[in-house]
Motif scaffolding. Sequence first.
Motif, PDB file in Angstrom:
ATOM      1  N   UNK A   1      -8.337  -4.718 -10.381  1.00 18.54           N
ATOM      2  CA  UNK A   1      -6.989  -4.179 -10.222  1.00 18.54           C
ATOM      3  C   UNK A   1      -6.413  -4.372  -8.824  1.00 18.54           C
ATOM      4  N   UNK A   2      -7.184  -4.132  -7.803  1.00 16.66           N
ATOM      5  CA  UNK A   2      -6.681  -4.290  -6.444  1.00 16.66           C
ATOM      6  C   UNK A   2      -7.836  -4.723  -5.547  1.00 16.66           C
ATOM      7  N   UNK A   3      -7.492  -5.157  -4.345  1.00 15.01           N
ATOM      8  CA  UNK A   3      -8.520  -5.600  -3.416  1.00 15.01           C
ATOM      9  C   UNK A   3      -9.268  -4.401  -2.842  1.00 15.01           C
ATOM     10  N   UNK A   4     -10.569  -4.400  -2.978  1.00 19.54           N
ATOM     11  CA  UNK A   4     -11.410  -3.462  -2.254  1.00 19.54           C
ATOM     12  C   UNK A   4     -12.052  -4.181  -1.073  1.00 19.54           C
ATOM     13  N   UNK A   5     -12.417  -5.434  -1.307  1.00 19.59           N
ATOM     14  CA  UNK A   5     -12.929  -6.305  -0.254  1.00 19.59           C
ATOM     15  C   UNK A   5     -11.967  -7.476  -0.148  1.00 19.59           C
TER      16      UNK A   5
ATOM     17  N   UNK B   1     -15.188  -4.498   9.169  1.00 15.34           N
ATOM     18  CA  UNK B   1     -14.063  -3.580   8.974  1.00 15.34           C
ATOM     19  C   UNK B   1     -13.070  -3.855  10.083  1.00 15.34           C
ATOM     20  N   UNK B   2     -11.836  -4.136   9.682  1.00 13.39           N
ATOM     21  CA  UNK B   2     -10.814  -4.470  10.658  1.00 13.39           C
ATOM     22  C   UNK B   2      -9.631  -3.527  10.511  1.00 13.39           C
ATOM     23  N   UNK B   3      -8.969  -3.257  11.610  1.00 13.69           N
ATOM     24  CA  UNK B   3      -7.803  -2.381  11.597  1.00 13.69           C
ATOM     25  C   UNK B   3      -6.663  -3.101  10.881  1.00 13.69           C
TER      26      UNK B   3
ATOM     27  N   UNK C   1      -5.667   2.565   9.533  1.00 13.70           N
ATOM     28  CA  UNK C   1      -6.109   2.036   8.238  1.00 13.70           C
ATOM     29  C   UNK C   1      -7.095   0.908   8.488  1.00 13.70           C
ATOM     30  N   UNK C   2      -8.189   0.915   7.733  1.00 15.07           N
ATOM     31  CA  UNK C   2      -9.198  -0.133   7.865  1.00 15.07           C
ATOM     32  C   UNK C   2      -9.317  -0.882   6.539  1.00 15.07           C
TER      33      UNK C   2
END
Length: 161
Positions: A85-89, A115-117, A139-140
């Motif tokens: 459904x949506x991007x998690x990674x 993990x990027x801002x 938000x990361x």
Amino acid sequence: MNCVLRLETLWKAKQLAGIKDFGIKALQINLQPTSSRVIPSCCATSGVKGNTRNVSRPDKRRYRGWKVIDGDHVHNGYLLAKQIHSFRWYPGANVVAGRRRTLTATCSGTIRFTKEIFIPGRFTKDATVAAKLPRGALLYKTFINIVPDKDVGRFRLVEQI
């Protein structure tokens, strides 16, 4: 419904056998001449029908999620994660998002999760989410990257080129 005419007399059977329009080549019916009635009888075309609702059957397995962990070695075309459904990674360096956001490796190398801002655009859906957060919150997003292998033994002398 398939209906078959059952003949009760040999005389009627011989009359029908002589007619070529019905496509009857040889009709052999051993009936006793009792009456000259034609009785229609219907034959079933299929057996008992079952229930079409499969309410109790579990859903098909989707096998979603990540397929590799940090530090794994992968090759070109390797499936890294499945998500619907949506991007998690999110795709990082040397990673491509395919159909249904499936992440695939584009080269051989080692997996790195980072993990990027994330700073959303002004008029995006993520901007409304960021507006509800307290001031100073970040938000990361998680990115899957591939660090390519070093090309060892893939060189030529300048004189050979």
